[in-house]
Motif scaffolding. Sequence first.
Motif, PDB file in Angstrom:
ATOM      1  N   ALA A 165       3.936  -5.194  -4.410  1.00  0.00           N
ATOM      2  CA  ALA A 165       5.226  -4.506  -4.583  1.00  0.00           C
ATOM      3  C   ALA A 165       5.518  -4.231  -6.059  1.00  0.00           C
ATOM      4  O   ALA A 165       6.194  -3.265  -6.390  1.00  0.00           O
ATOM      5  N   ARG A 166       4.972  -5.096  -6.941  1.00  0.00           N
ATOM      6  CA  ARG A 166       5.207  -4.788  -8.360  1.00  0.00           C
ATOM      7  C   ARG A 166       4.031  -4.020  -8.971  1.00  0.00           C
ATOM      8  O   ARG A 166       3.903  -3.903 -10.177  1.00  0.00           O
ATOM      9  N   GLY A 167       3.178  -3.503  -8.111  1.00  0.00           N
ATOM     10  CA  GLY A 167       2.102  -2.639  -8.585  1.00  0.00           C
ATOM     11  C   GLY A 167       0.912  -3.388  -9.168  1.00  0.00           C
ATOM     12  O   GLY A 167       0.079  -2.805  -9.858  1.00  0.00           O
ATOM     13  N   GLY A 168       0.818  -4.683  -8.871  1.00  0.00           N
ATOM     14  CA  GLY A 168      -0.265  -5.506  -9.422  1.00  0.00           C
ATOM     15  C   GLY A 168      -1.561  -5.378  -8.635  1.00  0.00           C
ATOM     16  O   GLY A 168      -1.607  -4.736  -7.585  1.00  0.00           O
ATOM     17  N   ASP A 169      -2.582  -6.015  -9.152  1.00  0.00           N
ATOM     18  CA  ASP A 169      -3.923  -5.980  -8.576  1.00  0.00           C
ATOM     19  C   ASP A 169      -4.144  -7.261  -7.764  1.00  0.00           C
ATOM     20  O   ASP A 169      -3.959  -8.360  -8.290  1.00  0.00           O
ATOM     21  N   ILE A 170      -4.542  -7.136  -6.515  1.00  0.00           N
ATOM     22  CA  ILE A 170      -4.708  -8.320  -5.653  1.00  0.00           C
ATOM     23  C   ILE A 170      -6.171  -8.720  -5.483  1.00  0.00           C
ATOM     24  O   ILE A 170      -6.505  -9.528  -4.612  1.00  0.00           O
ATOM     25  N   ARG A 171      -7.021  -8.167  -6.348  1.00  0.00           N
ATOM     26  CA  ARG A 171      -8.430  -8.543  -6.345  1.00  0.00           C
ATOM     27  C   ARG A 171      -8.595 -10.065  -6.450  1.00  0.00           C
ATOM     28  O   ARG A 171      -7.844 -10.708  -7.161  1.00  0.00           O
ATOM     29  N   PHE A 172      -9.578 -10.599  -5.769  1.00  0.00           N
ATOM     30  CA  PHE A 172      -9.947 -12.023  -5.803  1.00  0.00           C
ATOM     31  C   PHE A 172      -8.949 -12.939  -5.085  1.00  0.00           C
ATOM     32  O   PHE A 172      -9.120 -14.151  -5.082  1.00  0.00           O
ATOM     33  N   LEU A 173      -7.909 -12.360  -4.509  1.00  0.00           N
ATOM     34  CA  LEU A 173      -7.013 -13.142  -3.648  1.00  0.00           C
ATOM     35  C   LEU A 173      -7.367 -12.920  -2.178  1.00  0.00           C
ATOM     36  O   LEU A 173      -7.147 -13.807  -1.348  1.00  0.00           O
ATOM     37  N   VAL A 174      -7.900 -11.750  -1.898  1.00  0.00           N
ATOM     38  CA  VAL A 174      -8.303 -11.384  -0.536  1.00  0.00           C
ATOM     39  C   VAL A 174      -9.726 -10.832  -0.606  1.00  0.00           C
ATOM     40  O   VAL A 174     -10.156 -10.374  -1.672  1.00  0.00           O
ATOM     41  N   PRO A 175     -10.454 -10.837   0.515  1.00  0.00           N
ATOM     42  CA  PRO A 175     -11.769 -10.194   0.521  1.00  0.00           C
ATOM     43  C   PRO A 175     -11.635  -8.733   0.084  1.00  0.00           C
ATOM     44  O   PRO A 175     -10.609  -8.091   0.351  1.00  0.00           O
ATOM     45  N   ASP A 176     -12.641  -8.239  -0.583  1.00  0.00           N
ATOM     46  CA  ASP A 176     -12.525  -6.896  -1.146  1.00  0.00           C
ATOM     47  C   ASP A 176     -12.318  -5.822  -0.077  1.00  0.00           C
ATOM     48  O   ASP A 176     -11.633  -4.832  -0.314  1.00  0.00           O
ATOM     49  N   SER A 177     -12.907  -6.045   1.095  1.00  0.00           N
ATOM     50  CA  SER A 177     -12.706  -5.081   2.181  1.00  0.00           C
ATOM     51  C   SER A 177     -11.229  -5.035   2.595  1.00  0.00           C
ATOM     52  O   SER A 177     -10.702  -3.974   2.928  1.00  0.00           O
ATOM     53  N   VAL A 178     -10.577  -6.177   2.544  1.00  0.00           N
ATOM     54  CA  VAL A 178      -9.144  -6.243   2.887  1.00  0.00           C
ATOM     55  C   VAL A 178      -8.324  -5.569   1.788  1.00  0.00           C
ATOM     56  O   VAL A 178      -7.399  -4.804   2.063  1.00  0.00           O
ATOM     57  N   ARG A 179      -8.683  -5.820   0.537  1.00  0.00           N
ATOM     58  CA  ARG A 179      -7.973  -5.158  -0.579  1.00  0.00           C
ATOM     59  C   ARG A 179      -8.090  -3.641  -0.450  1.00  0.00           C
ATOM     60  O   ARG A 179      -7.087  -2.922  -0.593  1.00  0.00           O
ATOM     61  N   GLN A 180      -9.266  -3.170  -0.132  1.00  0.00           N
ATOM     62  CA  GLN A 180      -9.451  -1.718  -0.018  1.00  0.00           C
ATOM     63  C   GLN A 180      -8.614  -1.143   1.128  1.00  0.00           C
ATOM     64  O   GLN A 180      -8.021  -0.076   0.998  1.00  0.00           O
ATOM     65  N   TYR A 181      -8.564  -1.879   2.209  1.00  0.00           N
ATOM     66  CA  TYR A 181      -7.761  -1.437   3.353  1.00  0.00           C
ATOM     67  C   TYR A 181      -6.290  -1.324   2.944  1.00  0.00           C
ATOM     68  O   TYR A 181      -5.617  -0.338   3.243  1.00  0.00           O
ATOM     69  N   ILE A 182      -5.818  -2.346   2.249  1.00  0.00           N
ATOM     70  CA  ILE A 182      -4.403  -2.381   1.822  1.00  0.00           C
ATOM     71  C   ILE A 182      -4.111  -1.214   0.868  1.00  0.00           C
ATOM     72  O   ILE A 182      -3.106  -0.516   1.009  1.00  0.00           O
ATOM     73  N   GLU A 183      -5.023  -0.999  -0.061  1.00  0.00           N
ATOM     74  CA  GLU A 183      -4.778   0.055  -1.062  1.00  0.00           C
ATOM     75  C   GLU A 183      -4.869   1.448  -0.435  1.00  0.00           C
ATOM     76  O   GLU A 183      -4.039   2.317  -0.710  1.00  0.00           O
ATOM     77  N   THR A 184      -5.869   1.635   0.422  1.00  0.00           N
ATOM     78  CA  THR A 184      -6.046   2.953   1.035  1.00  0.00           C
ATOM     79  C   THR A 184      -4.824   3.349   1.864  1.00  0.00           C
ATOM     80  O   THR A 184      -4.408   4.502   1.865  1.00  0.00           O
ATOM     81  N   ARG A 185      -4.253   2.359   2.544  1.00  0.00           N
ATOM     82  CA  ARG A 185      -3.108   2.674   3.419  1.00  0.00           C
ATOM     83  C   ARG A 185      -1.764   2.478   2.738  1.00  0.00           C
ATOM     84  O   ARG A 185      -0.722   2.654   3.359  1.00  0.00           O
ATOM     85  N   GLY A 186      -1.798   2.078   1.509  1.00  0.00           N
ATOM     86  CA  GLY A 186      -0.532   1.913   0.776  1.00  0.00           C
ATOM     87  C   GLY A 186       0.361   0.813   1.346  1.00  0.00           C
ATOM     88  O   GLY A 186       1.588   0.919   1.305  1.00  0.00           O
ATOM     89  N   LEU A 187      -0.277  -0.266   1.866  1.00  0.00           N
ATOM     90  CA  LEU A 187       0.548  -1.339   2.454  1.00  0.00           C
ATOM     91  C   LEU A 187       1.232  -2.167   1.365  1.00  0.00           C
ATOM     92  O   LEU A 187       0.728  -2.304   0.262  1.00  0.00           O
ATOM     93  N   TYR A 188       2.360  -2.723   1.707  1.00  0.00           N
ATOM     94  CA  TYR A 188       3.124  -3.679   0.886  1.00  0.00           C
ATOM     95  C   TYR A 188       3.585  -3.098  -0.449  1.00  0.00           C
ATOM     96  O   TYR A 188       3.692  -3.822  -1.437  1.00  0.00           O
ATOM     97  N   GLN A 189       3.855  -1.816  -0.464  1.00  0.00           N
ATOM     98  CA  GLN A 189       4.255  -1.241  -1.752  1.00  0.00           C
ATOM     99  C   GLN A 189       5.741  -1.395  -2.040  1.00  0.00           C
ATOM    100  O   GLN A 189       6.178  -1.139  -3.150  1.00  0.00           O
ATOM    101  N   HIS A 190       6.459  -1.787  -1.008  1.00  0.00           N
ATOM    102  CA  HIS A 190       7.905  -1.872  -1.206  1.00  0.00           C
ATOM    103  C   HIS A 190       8.372  -3.312  -1.162  1.00  0.00           C
ATOM    104  O   HIS A 190       7.849  -4.125  -0.399  1.00  0.00           O
TER     105      HIS A 190
END
Length: 213
Positions: A185-210
């Motif tokens: 939500a604050r526009g940070g990078d969530i790398r290394f907190l979740v598997p990279d495939s999950v991070r990509q899914y979140i970023e591609t779909r714009g999840l949790y941006q608000h």
Amino acid sequence: MIALFGGTFDPVHYGHLRPLLEVKQALALNQVRLIPAFIPPHRDTPGAEVTHRLAMLRLGVAQVPGFVIDERELRRGGRSYSVDTLQSLRDEIGAATPLCLIMGLDAFAGLASWHEWQRLTELAHLVIAQRPGAELPGSGPVAELMATARARHAAELQQQPAGKLWFQEVTQLEISATAIRAERARGGDIRFLVPDSVRQYIETRGLYQHQEG
Ligand code: ATP
């Protein structure tokens, strides 16, 4: 022995996956069933749609031997009470087979607020993984349960179908889904907190941006 691990998985993260793998190894579990909640009883409505939570969980556990996703709470709908989930699995495997319910220490500390919580240990053993910031209750019904049901050796879990508590030391990862959503939500990078495939899914779909309510 098989075990269940329920959660909101909003999203699944390494604080779920690494401790779970360590529990699986320590207890030589044949199978761990990860069970996403439809409506978790203890918290607000999840931030991501159920289809996203399930898709991320699939990505997170892909190709991990012995990790299986069990969708029964999604199929059942309504509030996802662990006691109902355990009962339905117990009906499938029969009364004699040992069954474990895995949870983090924070969840265990709040056990007395769970729906029909006393039935949980009639249906399964409870396996509790340490979690940073969580403490064992010093008094009250959960502390009493610890005093009476704690197993001395992990092997005791194999000797009866349910009723024992086992505390498992695991790598302490101070990761929570709440903090991951806040980072997004604050526009940070969530790398290394979740598997990279999950991070990509979140970023591609714009999840949790608000920001959450
Ligand atoms: P949220 O921050 O949204 O409440 P969460 O990160 O606590 O989510 P859940 O899906 O609610 O994750 O948790 C499912 C289970 O995983 C619970 O039993 C919880 O105790 C356990 N768990 C979650 N994160 C960790 C962690 N970092 N270490 C150990 N156990 C954890």
